[in-house]
Motif scaffolding. Structure first.
Motif, PDB file in Angstrom:
ATOM      1  N   GLU A   1       0.852  -1.183   0.000  1.00 51.24           N
ATOM      2  CA  GLU A   1       0.000   0.000   0.000  1.00 51.24           C
ATOM      3  C   GLU A   1       0.893   1.239   0.000  1.00 51.24           C
ATOM      4  O   GLU A   1       1.831   1.340   0.783  1.00 51.24           O
ATOM      5  N   TYR A   2       0.576   2.157  -0.897  1.00 50.70           N
ATOM      6  CA  TYR A   2       1.339   3.391  -1.010  1.00 50.70           C
ATOM      7  C   TYR A   2       0.438   4.535  -0.603  1.00 50.70           C
ATOM      8  O   TYR A   2      -0.677   4.668  -1.094  1.00 50.70           O
ATOM      9  N   GLN A   3       0.945   5.325   0.282  1.00 50.01           N
ATOM     10  CA  GLN A   3       0.176   6.482   0.731  1.00 50.01           C
ATOM     11  C   GLN A   3       1.021   7.727   0.479  1.00 50.01           C
ATOM     12  O   GLN A   3       2.164   7.813   0.920  1.00 50.01           O
ATOM     13  N   TYR A   4       0.440   8.678  -0.251  1.00 46.70           N
ATOM     14  CA  TYR A   4       1.139   9.919  -0.571  1.00 46.70           C
ATOM     15  C   TYR A   4       1.118  10.831   0.644  1.00 46.70           C
ATOM     16  O   TYR A   4       0.071  11.114   1.203  1.00 46.70           O
ATOM     17  N   VAL A   5       2.300  11.302   1.013  1.00 49.21           N
ATOM     18  CA  VAL A   5       2.425  12.251   2.113  1.00 49.21           C
ATOM     19  C   VAL A   5       2.989  13.541   1.527  1.00 49.21           C
ATOM     20  O   VAL A   5       4.132  13.588   1.089  1.00 49.21           O
ATOM     21  N   PRO A   6       2.171  14.597   1.466  1.00 45.55           N
ATOM     22  CA  PRO A   6       2.671  15.853   0.888  1.00 45.55           C
ATOM     23  C   PRO A   6       3.757  16.463   1.770  1.00 45.55           C
ATOM     24  O   PRO A   6       3.744  16.306   2.992  1.00 45.55           O
ATOM     25  N   PRO A   7       4.715  17.145   1.123  1.00 43.73           N
ATOM     26  CA  PRO A   7       5.783  17.774   1.916  1.00 43.73           C
ATOM     27  C   PRO A   7       5.241  18.947   2.721  1.00 43.73           C
ATOM     28  O   PRO A   7       4.184  19.497   2.416  1.00 43.73           O
ATOM     29  N   GLU A   8       5.992  19.308   3.723  1.00 40.62           N
ATOM     30  CA  GLU A   8       5.595  20.445   4.553  1.00 40.62           C
ATOM     31  C   GLU A   8       5.622  21.713   3.705  1.00 40.62           C
ATOM     32  O   GLU A   8       6.537  21.936   2.918  1.00 40.62           O
ATOM     33  N   PHE A   9       4.629  22.554   3.848  1.00 44.47           N
ATOM     34  CA  PHE A   9       4.547  23.794   3.089  1.00 44.47           C
ATOM     35  C   PHE A   9       4.490  24.953   4.068  1.00 44.47           C
ATOM     36  O   PHE A   9       3.584  25.048   4.882  1.00 44.47           O
ATOM     37  N   ASP A  10       5.493  25.819   3.961  1.00 44.91           N
ATOM     38  CA  ASP A  10       5.546  26.987   4.819  1.00 44.91           C
ATOM     39  C   ASP A  10       4.995  28.172   4.028  1.00 44.91           C
ATOM     40  O   ASP A  10       5.672  28.734   3.162  1.00 44.91           O
ATOM     41  N   GLU A  11       3.764  28.535   4.314  1.00 41.27           N
ATOM     42  CA  GLU A  11       3.095  29.587   3.557  1.00 41.27           C
ATOM     43  C   GLU A  11       3.779  30.934   3.766  1.00 41.27           C
ATOM     44  O   GLU A  11       3.942  31.714   2.830  1.00 41.27           O
ATOM     45  N   ARG A  12       4.228  31.206   4.971  1.00 44.84           N
ATOM     46  CA  ARG A  12       4.874  32.483   5.263  1.00 44.84           C
ATOM     47  C   ARG A  12       6.165  32.639   4.455  1.00 44.84           C
ATOM     48  O   ARG A  12       6.425  33.684   3.867  1.00 44.84           O
ATOM     49  N   GLU A  13       6.971  31.580   4.426  1.00 41.52           N
ATOM     50  CA  GLU A  13       8.222  31.633   3.669  1.00 41.52           C
ATOM     51  C   GLU A  13       7.941  31.827   2.175  1.00 41.52           C
ATOM     52  O   GLU A  13       8.632  32.584   1.492  1.00 41.52           O
ATOM     53  N   PHE A  14       6.922  31.153   1.665  1.00 38.64           N
ATOM     54  CA  PHE A  14       6.560  31.286   0.256  1.00 38.64           C
ATOM     55  C   PHE A  14       6.159  32.717  -0.078  1.00 38.64           C
ATOM     56  O   PHE A  14       6.608  33.282  -1.082  1.00 38.64           O
ATOM     57  N   ILE A  15       5.345  33.324   0.754  1.00 38.75           N
ATOM     58  CA  ILE A  15       4.879  34.691   0.511  1.00 38.75           C
ATOM     59  C   ILE A  15       6.039  35.679   0.615  1.00 38.75           C
ATOM     60  O   ILE A  15       6.175  36.582  -0.213  1.00 38.75           O
ATOM     61  N   LEU A  16       6.895  35.507   1.615  1.00 35.26           N
ATOM     62  CA  LEU A  16       8.041  36.415   1.766  1.00 35.26           C
ATOM     63  C   LEU A  16       9.002  36.303   0.584  1.00 35.26           C
ATOM     64  O   LEU A  16       9.532  37.309   0.098  1.00 35.26           O
ATOM     65  N   LYS A  17       9.239  35.082   0.114  1.00 32.89           N
ATOM     66  CA  LYS A  17      10.117  34.892  -1.032  1.00 32.89           C
ATOM     67  C   LYS A  17       9.507  35.516  -2.284  1.00 32.89           C
ATOM     68  O   LYS A  17      10.216  36.117  -3.096  1.00 32.89           O
ATOM     69  N   ASP A  18       8.212  35.417  -2.432  1.00 32.74           N
ATOM     70  CA  ASP A  18       7.537  36.004  -3.580  1.00 32.74           C
ATOM     71  C   ASP A  18       7.598  37.531  -3.537  1.00 32.74           C
ATOM     72  O   ASP A  18       7.849  38.183  -4.557  1.00 32.74           O
ATOM     73  N   ILE A  19       7.388  38.110  -2.378  1.00 28.95           N
ATOM     74  CA  ILE A  19       7.472  39.567  -2.223  1.00 28.95           C
ATOM     75  C   ILE A  19       8.902  40.043  -2.490  1.00 28.95           C
ATOM     76  O   ILE A  19       9.115  41.061  -3.152  1.00 28.95           O
ATOM     77  N   TYR A  20       9.874  39.301  -2.003  1.00 30.75           N
ATOM     78  CA  TYR A  20      11.278  39.650  -2.216  1.00 30.75           C
ATOM     79  C   TYR A  20      11.625  39.603  -3.704  1.00 30.75           C
ATOM     80  O   TYR A  20      12.311  40.481  -4.225  1.00 30.75           O
ATOM     81  N   GLY A  21      11.150  38.577  -4.401  1.00 35.33           N
ATOM     82  CA  GLY A  21      11.379  38.468  -5.836  1.00 35.33           C
ATOM     83  C   GLY A  21      10.745  39.615  -6.603  1.00 35.33           C
ATOM     84  O   GLY A  21      11.298  40.097  -7.594  1.00 35.33           O
ATOM     85  N   THR A  22       9.590  40.078  -6.135  1.00 37.99           N
ATOM     86  CA  THR A  22       8.922  41.204  -6.779  1.00 37.99           C
ATOM     87  C   THR A  22       9.711  42.493  -6.587  1.00 37.99           C
ATOM     88  O   THR A  22       9.822  43.313  -7.506  1.00 37.99           O
ATOM     89  N   LYS A  23      10.282  42.690  -5.410  1.00 38.38           N
ATOM     90  CA  LYS A  23      11.112  43.878  -5.173  1.00 38.38           C
ATOM     91  C   LYS A  23      12.322  43.880  -6.109  1.00 38.38           C
ATOM     92  O   LYS A  23      12.674  44.914  -6.687  1.00 38.38           O
ATOM     93  N   VAL A  24      12.971  42.728  -6.250  1.00 34.60           N
ATOM     94  CA  VAL A  24      14.117  42.624  -7.150  1.00 34.60           C
ATOM     95  C   VAL A  24      13.681  42.897  -8.589  1.00 34.60           C
ATOM     96  O   VAL A  24      14.379  43.571  -9.350  1.00 34.60           O
ATOM     97  N   LEU A  25      12.503  42.419  -8.954  1.00 36.26           N
ATOM     98  CA  LEU A  25      11.983  42.650 -10.300  1.00 36.26           C
ATOM     99  C   LEU A  25      11.769  44.137 -10.568  1.00 36.26           C
ATOM    100  O   LEU A  25      12.094  44.633 -11.652  1.00 36.26           O
TER     101      LEU A  25
END
Length: 120
Positions: free
Chosen positions: A15-39
């Motif tokens: 039996e195979y059960q998919y376990v999604p990786p941990e997702f840090d929403e705060r880190e994702f949003i901060l990285k996206d905002i940082y990328g936008t500033k660089v852009l």
């Protein structure tokens, strides 16, 4: 009739059960905002480089294109160090994001240069 013996023994499927990786929403949003500033910074630098390229094209005549292109590509090669001098941590951005920023820089600088060298 005689039954044939099955030589293949059936095994139970694991039996195979998919376990999604941990997702840090705060880190994702901060990285996206940082990328936008660089852009935004890269966009402003591209407009400035387009103006410089247009001046080089007007002053240099036919060979001005070579100088403008060389200056633009040299600027792209030194952009990582320039962004670090400005205060951005470029190491936080992915390689794919930086390559897209470089491509955007070249296309926007070329567009501004073309618009400015057109005769009125």
């Amino acid at each position: 009739m005689a039954k044939k013996k099955r030589r293949i023994i059936e095994e139970k499927e694991e039996e195979y059960q998919y376990v999604p990786p941990e997702f840090d929403e705060r880190e994702f949003i901060l990285k996206d905002i940082y990328g936008t500033k660089v852009l935004f910074v890269i966009t402003a630098l591209a407009v400035v480089m387009g103006i410089i390229g247009a001046v080089l094209c007007k002053v240099g005549g036919d060979s001005g294109w070579y100088a403008a292109t060389a200056v633009s590509f040299l600027f792209v090669l030194g952009m990582k160090k320039l962004l670090m001098l400005i205060g951005f941590r470029v190491d936080l951005l992915e390689l794919k994001t930086m390559l897209m920023n470089y491509l955007l820089f070249l296309m926007l600088a070329l567009g501004v240069c073309i618009v400015l060298i057109q005769p009125y």
